[in-house]
Motif scaffolding. Structure first.
Motif, mmCIF file in Angstrom:
data_model
loop_
_atom_site.group_PDB
_atom_site.id
_atom_site.type_symbol
_atom_site.label_atom_id
_atom_site.label_comp_id
_atom_site.label_asym_id
_atom_site.label_seq_id
_atom_site.Cartn_x
_atom_site.Cartn_y
_atom_site.Cartn_z
ATOM 1 N N ARG A 61 -13.997 23.189 -18.881
ATOM 2 C CA ARG A 61 -13.183 21.967 -19.043
ATOM 3 C C ARG A 61 -11.707 22.316 -19.273
ATOM 4 N NH1 ARG A 61 -15.862 17.089 -22.455
ATOM 5 N NH2 ARG A 61 -16.254 15.898 -20.577
ATOM 6 N N HIS A 62 -11.456 23.339 -20.076
ATOM 7 C CA HIS A 62 -10.069 23.766 -20.294
ATOM 8 C C HIS A 62 -9.457 24.243 -18.984
ATOM 9 C CE1 HIS A 62 -11.291 24.669 -24.696
ATOM 10 N NE2 HIS A 62 -10.677 23.502 -24.647
ATOM 11 N N ALA A 63 -10.236 25.002 -18.216
ATOM 12 C CA ALA A 63 -9.745 25.509 -16.926
ATOM 13 C C ALA A 63 -9.376 24.355 -16.002
ATOM 14 C CB ALA A 63 -10.799 26.403 -16.276
ATOM 15 N N ILE A 64 -10.194 23.312 -15.986
ATOM 16 C CA ILE A 64 -9.918 22.159 -15.124
ATOM 17 C C ILE A 64 -8.628 21.475 -15.563
ATOM 18 C CG2 ILE A 64 -10.760 19.853 -14.501
ATOM 19 C CD1 ILE A 64 -13.613 21.134 -14.571
ATOM 20 N N VAL A 65 -8.419 21.331 -16.866
ATOM 21 C CA VAL A 65 -7.172 20.723 -17.363
ATOM 22 C C VAL A 65 -5.976 21.554 -16.908
ATOM 23 C CG1 VAL A 65 -5.816 20.176 -19.426
ATOM 24 C CG2 VAL A 65 -8.257 19.601 -19.356
ATOM 25 N N LEU A 66 -6.063 22.867 -17.087
ATOM 26 C CA LEU A 66 -4.949 23.738 -16.679
ATOM 27 C C LEU A 66 -4.689 23.634 -15.174
ATOM 28 C CD1 LEU A 66 -5.632 26.898 -18.858
ATOM 29 C CD2 LEU A 66 -3.794 25.212 -19.140
ATOM 30 N N MET A 67 -5.748 23.564 -14.385
ATOM 31 C CA MET A 67 -5.575 23.453 -12.933
ATOM 32 C C MET A 67 -4.899 22.142 -12.552
ATOM 33 S SD MET A 67 -9.083 25.070 -11.535
ATOM 34 C CE MET A 67 -9.496 26.770 -11.846
ATOM 35 N N HIS A 68 -5.230 21.060 -13.247
ATOM 36 C CA HIS A 68 -4.563 19.778 -12.990
ATOM 37 C C HIS A 68 -3.084 19.847 -13.361
ATOM 38 C CE1 HIS A 68 -7.479 16.831 -11.559
ATOM 39 N NE2 HIS A 68 -8.383 17.438 -12.316
ATOM 40 N N LEU A 69 -2.786 20.547 -14.432
ATOM 41 C CA LEU A 69 -1.398 20.628 -14.893
ATOM 42 C C LEU A 69 -0.573 21.636 -14.104
ATOM 43 C CD1 LEU A 69 -1.971 20.420 -18.733
ATOM 44 C CD2 LEU A 69 -1.025 18.649 -17.236
ATOM 45 N N ASP A 70 -1.244 22.540 -13.401
ATOM 46 C CA ASP A 70 -0.532 23.554 -12.627
ATOM 47 C C ASP A 70 0.310 22.925 -11.517
ATOM 48 O OD1 ASP A 70 0.180 26.202 -12.384
ATOM 49 O OD2 ASP A 70 -1.447 26.698 -11.012
ATOM 50 N N GLY A 71 -0.006 21.687 -11.153
ATOM 51 C CA GLY A 71 0.769 20.987 -10.128
ATOM 52 C C GLY A 71 2.016 20.304 -10.674
ATOM 53 N N GLY A 72 2.207 20.354 -11.966
ATOM 54 C CA GLY A 72 3.378 19.721 -12.581
ATOM 55 C C GLY A 72 2.980 18.866 -13.768
ATOM 56 N N ARG A 73 3.969 18.435 -14.501
ATOM 57 C CA ARG A 73 3.689 17.644 -15.703
ATOM 58 C C ARG A 73 3.138 16.274 -15.315
ATOM 59 N NH1 ARG A 73 9.875 16.414 -17.549
ATOM 60 N NH2 ARG A 73 10.333 15.148 -15.727
ATOM 61 N N ILE A 74 2.429 15.670 -16.281
ATOM 62 C CA ILE A 74 1.770 14.393 -16.028
ATOM 63 C C ILE A 74 1.640 13.640 -17.345
ATOM 64 C CG2 ILE A 74 -0.510 15.445 -16.266
ATOM 65 C CD1 ILE A 74 -1.557 13.472 -14.176
ATOM 66 N N GLY A 75 1.596 12.341 -17.271
ATOM 67 C CA GLY A 75 1.363 11.527 -18.457
ATOM 68 C C GLY A 75 -0.043 11.762 -18.990
ATOM 69 N N GLN A 76 -0.174 11.756 -20.319
ATOM 70 C CA GLN A 76 -1.463 12.044 -20.936
ATOM 71 C C GLN A 76 -2.522 11.041 -20.494
ATOM 72 O OE1 GLN A 76 -1.280 13.335 -25.011
ATOM 73 N NE2 GLN A 76 -3.226 12.340 -25.503
ATOM 74 N N ARG A 77 -2.184 9.766 -20.427
ATOM 75 C CA ARG A 77 -3.145 8.743 -20.003
ATOM 76 C C ARG A 77 -3.569 8.980 -18.549
ATOM 77 N NH1 ARG A 77 -1.523 3.005 -21.447
ATOM 78 N NH2 ARG A 77 -2.515 3.624 -23.368
ATOM 79 N N ASP A 78 -2.608 9.319 -17.684
ATOM 80 C CA ASP A 78 -2.924 9.591 -16.280
ATOM 81 C C ASP A 78 -3.817 10.827 -16.143
ATOM 82 O OD1 ASP A 78 -1.387 7.411 -15.466
ATOM 83 O OD2 ASP A 78 0.409 8.633 -15.153
ATOM 84 N N LEU A 79 -3.569 11.828 -16.968
ATOM 85 C CA LEU A 79 -4.399 13.036 -16.948
ATOM 86 C C LEU A 79 -5.840 12.682 -17.331
ATOM 87 C CD1 LEU A 79 -4.710 16.108 -16.642
ATOM 88 C CD2 LEU A 79 -3.943 16.321 -19.028
ATOM 89 N N GLY A 80 -5.988 11.884 -18.362
ATOM 90 C CA GLY A 80 -7.321 11.453 -18.779
ATOM 91 C C GLY A 80 -8.046 10.698 -17.679
ATOM 92 N N THR A 81 -7.312 9.865 -16.955
ATOM 93 C CA THR A 81 -7.894 9.119 -15.834
ATOM 94 C C THR A 81 -8.332 10.071 -14.729
ATOM 95 O OG1 THR A 81 -6.541 7.188 -16.345
ATOM 96 C CG2 THR A 81 -7.444 7.322 -14.113
ATOM 97 N N ARG A 82 -7.485 11.021 -14.384
ATOM 98 C CA ARG A 82 -7.839 12.012 -13.358
ATOM 99 C C ARG A 82 -9.090 12.795 -13.726
ATOM 100 N NH1 ARG A 82 -2.558 15.326 -11.255
ATOM 101 N NH2 ARG A 82 -1.413 13.526 -10.466
ATOM 102 N N LEU A 83 -9.184 13.155 -15.001
ATOM 103 C CA LEU A 83 -10.313 13.948 -15.477
ATOM 104 C C LEU A 83 -11.559 13.094 -15.711
ATOM 105 C CD1 LEU A 83 -8.415 16.169 -18.064
ATOM 106 C CD2 LEU A 83 -9.304 16.895 -15.847
ATOM 107 N N GLY A 84 -11.348 11.787 -15.853
ATOM 108 C CA GLY A 84 -12.480 10.904 -16.121
ATOM 109 C C GLY A 84 -13.071 11.100 -17.500
ATOM 110 N N VAL A 85 -12.196 11.372 -18.486
ATOM 111 C CA VAL A 85 -12.680 11.587 -19.847
ATOM 112 C C VAL A 85 -12.084 10.548 -20.788
ATOM 113 C CG1 VAL A 85 -13.028 14.069 -19.545
ATOM 114 C CG2 VAL A 85 -10.856 13.244 -20.451
ATOM 115 N N ASP A 86 -12.785 10.298 -21.867
ATOM 116 C CA ASP A 86 -12.340 9.405 -22.925
ATOM 117 C C ASP A 86 -11.075 9.985 -23.554
ATOM 118 O OD1 ASP A 86 -12.653 8.718 -26.115
ATOM 119 O OD2 ASP A 86 -13.351 7.095 -24.799
ATOM 120 N N PRO A 87 -10.121 9.134 -23.969
ATOM 121 C CA PRO A 87 -8.895 9.654 -24.595
ATOM 122 C C PRO A 87 -9.141 10.587 -25.776
ATOM 123 C CG PRO A 87 -8.632 7.327 -24.094
ATOM 124 C CD PRO A 87 -10.080 7.669 -23.795
#
Length: 176
Positions: A61-87
């Motif tokens: 799960r940590h690896a997936i978060v890092l891979m999503h962020l490797d494309g650039g910064r993102i809003g925390q709420r948008d990141l949660g939506t992309r990951l499909g996880v509860d805040p």
């Protein structure tokens, strides 16, 4: 009746070919059930990825978060939506990554209610190593597949509904 031998529930066996009322086989061996085959391979893949990531101290799960962020910064709420996880789950993941200086959160200067999440230099280096480790696992797993077969498998798996959100209104939800 033949004595039963040891093994897992997923051992290959010939499907029962005694026809049912409609002429179709009365039952199907587990190796012919796509969901069970996918579960077996998913479990094996998860174990291999966890083993490959063990030395980094990072979970899948940590690896997936890092891979999503490797494309650039993102809003925390948008990141949660992309990951499909509860805040609350996202906060736990980000706290762990922030403690290791792999990500950074800050307030959005344009909207103080919003948090921006970005990967740090250490996070980029970790994401690169994690990507290589996962790549090695994939090379082992898919060694017998051609590049075209891998692409086809990827396209097909991307279409598999694995969340409740994919269920159309009026369709029955069933638990396995």
């Amino acid at each position: 009746m033949a004595p039963r031998t040891g093994g897992s529930a997923f051992t290959a066996s010939a499907p029962v070919d005694t026809p049912g009322c409609d002429g179709a086989p009365a039952s199907v061996g587990p190796e012919l059930r796509l969901s069970l085959l996918l579960a077996r391979h998913g479990g094996s893949t998860d174990a291999r990825i966890r083993e490959a990531l063990t030395t980094s101290g990072v979970t899948p799960r940590h690896a997936i978060v890092l891979m999503h962020l490797d494309g650039g910064r993102i809003g925390q709420r948008d990141l949660g939506t992309r990951l499909g996880v509860d805040p609350s789950v996202l906060v736990t993941l980000l706290n762990a990554l922030e403690d290791r200086d792999l990500v950074r959160r800050r307030r959005d200067p344009a909207d103080r209610r919003r948090h921006i999440v970005e990967i740090t230099e250490a996070g980029v280096a970790a994401a690169t190593k994690l990507g290589a480790a996962i790549g090695r696992v994939e090379d082992e797993l898919f060694a017998d597949l051609t590049a075209q077969e891998r692409d086809t498998l990827h396209a097909l798996l991307a279409r598999v509904r694995t969340t409740q959100g994919g269920v159309c209104e009026g369709e029955a939800d069933t638990d396995l």
